[in-house]
Structures are given as structure tokens and as C-alpha cells.
Design a protein around this motif. Structure first.
Motif, mmCIF file in Angstrom:
data_model
loop_
_atom_site.group_PDB
_atom_site.id
_atom_site.type_symbol
_atom_site.label_atom_id
_atom_site.label_comp_id
_atom_site.label_asym_id
_atom_site.label_seq_id
_atom_site.Cartn_x
_atom_site.Cartn_y
_atom_site.Cartn_z
ATOM 1 N N THR A 1 0.831 -1.201 0.000
ATOM 2 C CA THR A 1 0.000 0.000 0.000
ATOM 3 C C THR A 1 0.868 1.254 0.000
ATOM 4 O O THR A 1 0.541 2.245 -0.644
ATOM 5 C CB THR A 1 -0.924 0.026 1.240
ATOM 6 N N GLN A 2 1.984 1.178 0.698
ATOM 7 C CA GLN A 2 2.872 2.332 0.747
ATOM 8 C C GLN A 2 3.529 2.579 -0.598
ATOM 9 O O GLN A 2 4.006 3.667 -0.848
ATOM 10 C CB GLN A 2 3.953 2.109 1.812
ATOM 11 N N GLY A 3 3.563 1.554 -1.441
ATOM 12 C CA GLY A 3 4.070 1.720 -2.797
ATOM 13 C C GLY A 3 5.534 1.396 -2.943
ATOM 14 O O GLY A 3 5.920 0.716 -3.862
ATOM 15 N N LYS A 4 6.320 1.881 -2.006
ATOM 16 C CA LYS A 4 7.756 1.683 -2.150
ATOM 17 C C LYS A 4 8.307 0.763 -1.080
ATOM 18 O O LYS A 4 7.804 0.711 0.035
ATOM 19 C CB LYS A 4 8.477 3.026 -2.096
ATOM 20 N N THR A 5 9.353 0.074 -1.449
ATOM 21 C CA THR A 5 10.017 -0.828 -0.526
ATOM 22 C C THR A 5 11.281 -0.147 -0.011
ATOM 23 O O THR A 5 12.018 0.445 -0.779
ATOM 24 C CB THR A 5 10.406 -2.138 -1.245
ATOM 25 N N ARG A 6 11.482 -0.262 1.273
ATOM 26 C CA ARG A 6 12.698 0.322 1.844
ATOM 27 C C ARG A 6 13.845 -0.673 1.768
ATOM 28 O O ARG A 6 13.704 -1.819 2.085
ATOM 29 C CB ARG A 6 12.449 0.685 3.314
#
Ligand SMILES: [Zn+2]
Length: 68
Positions: free
Chosen positions: A26-31
Motif C-alpha cells: 500500500t505504501q508503494g515503495k520498498t525500503r
């Protein structure tokens, strides 16, 4: 502990893991935490979903590299 209980427990853990995963999506980006290959400084990056490699310049020494 019954087998039924154990199965319910493992199903619960799987469900929780999936929920965490969906939050990341949902946040879209992967850390990504990437260590500089030159000076060893940790660099925090963000990758688009499905992106395997991220090109970045080290924040400490400016060395350009791609994450493994
Ligand atoms: Zn560096």
C-alpha cells in the motif's frame, strides 16, 4: 495443545505476515538498507515495487553503485 489449535495458530501467523506485506504494498515503495561497497556507510533507499536493483550514490563518499 491439540492439532486443531496448532493449525489455527500457524494460520494466524500467516495471516499476520500477509497483512504486513499488504501494508508495504500500500505504501508503494520498498525500503532497502544498502551498504556502500566503498566506504561501508549504510544508505537508506526506496525501491519501486518489483524493482530488484536500485542505483544510488553513497551519501558519505558519493560512490555510485547498484544494490545487489
Ligand atoms: Zn560510500
Amino acid at each position: 495443545m491439540s492439532k486443531q489449535k496448532m493449525r489455527e495458530e500457524s494460520e494466524r501467523l500467516i495471516r499476520e505476515a500477509m497483512e504486513k506485506k499488504s501494508i508495504t504494498i500500500t505504501q508503494g515503495k520498498t525500503r532497502i538498507e544498502a551498504k556502500c561497497g566503498k566506504c561501508g556507510a549504510p544508505n537508506r533507499l526506496s525501491a519501486e515495487p518489483g524493482q530488484q536493483r536500485v542505483t544510488f550514490a553513497c551519501k558519505e563518499c558519493g560512490h555510485k553503485q547498484t544494490t545487489l
